[in-house]
Design an enzyme around this catalytic site. Structure first.
Site, PDB file in Angstrom:
ATOM      1  N   ASP A 122       0.867  -1.233  -0.131  1.00 61.69           N
ATOM      2  CA  ASP A 122       0.155  -0.166   0.070  1.00 61.69           C
ATOM      3  C   ASP A 122       0.885   1.506  -0.044  1.00 61.69           C
ATOM      4  OD1 ASP A 122      -2.310  -1.571   0.279  1.00 61.69           O
ATOM      5  OD2 ASP A 122      -2.775  -0.979   2.358  1.00 61.69           O
ATOM      6  N   TYR A 216      -8.374   4.466  -1.825  1.00 61.88           N
ATOM      7  CA  TYR A 216      -8.669   4.520  -0.297  1.00 61.88           C
ATOM      8  C   TYR A 216      -8.514   5.849   0.174  1.00 61.88           C
ATOM      9  CZ  TYR A 216      -7.243   3.584   4.411  1.00 61.88           C
ATOM     10  OH  TYR A 216      -7.024   3.445   5.793  1.00 61.88           O
TER      11      TYR A 216
END
Ligand SMILES: [Zn+2]
Length: 219
Positions: A122, A216
């Site tokens: 991520d 996100y």
């Protein structure tokens, strides 16, 4: 202009407390800087000032070469490295340097932290790379940081035998990268004590990175 310089001073001063909160620094070894938006100037901590004494007026305004524009204090000894990054990477708005212990233990071995956690995919988009050995003074550290980060998606580099430098779109993002770098360096270190970590396929690293960077969180 004065108000945007003041607000960067305040932000950079407050962010130094996060280095202490997350146990990334011992004594005065660690620093945060922030670019004055839209300029080549940046604000960095004065050298050798304790983290409890970091008020906005201990944050020094520097020009693109790292020379202090206002104030009598001397700037952090890492100022030349920060200045080099701001000159060469116009997209960078914040730089952090620490000797946080787990990440620096990887740096001392010259070993990248392998991308074996989804949180690493991520945040870093792959391994956290190692930069060259470089002595303080001159542009060697800055050159090593920039050349390593240009070949990587990671906002963090482990400078060999030294410690961590991170970058971000602003100072807060660079501090977050420094906190996450230490966190994953610790977890992967613990994993190594128990056995060999399992690899994540590159295609999954790519998907995780893309989702986290583009989808996100709050937009
Ligand atoms: Zn250092």
């Amino acid at each position: 202009m004065t108000s945007s310089i003041d607000s960067v001073r305040r932000e950079v001063s407050e962010l130094h407390a996060e280095l202490v909160r997350y146990s990334l620094v011992a004594w005065t070894a660690g620093n945060v800087s922030g670019r004055v938006p839209g300029t080549d100037m940046f604000v960095i901590k004065a050298s050798g000032v304790g983290y409890d004494d970091l008020k906005p007026d201990a944050m020094l305004l520097c020009d693109r070469d790292g020379s202090v524009l206002e104030g009598d204090l001397s700037p952090s000894s890492d100022t030349a490295a920060h200045a080099y990054v701001y000159r060469e990477m116009p997209e960078v708005g914040g730089v952090v340097h620490t000797h946080s212990p787990y990440a620096t233990a990887w740096a001392a071995r010259g070993e990248p932290v392998p991308c074996v956690l989804t949180a690493m995919a991520d945040e870093f988009g792959g391994d956290i790379p190692v930069g060259p050995f470089a002595l303080i003074g001159g542009d060697d550290i800055g050159r090593g940081i920039v050349s390593t980060l240009r070949d990587s998606r990671s906002p963090a580099v482990l400078m060999r035998n030294h410690g961590v430098f991170t970058v971000g779109r602003d100072a807060r993002a660079a501090v977050k990268a420094a906190v996450m770098c230490e966190d994953v360096a610790r977890t992967v270190h613990l994993t190594r004590q128990l056995g060999e970590p399992l690899a994540i396929p590159q295609s999954d690293i790519d998907r995780l990175y893309d989702r986290y960077q583009n989808v996100y969180g709050q937009r």
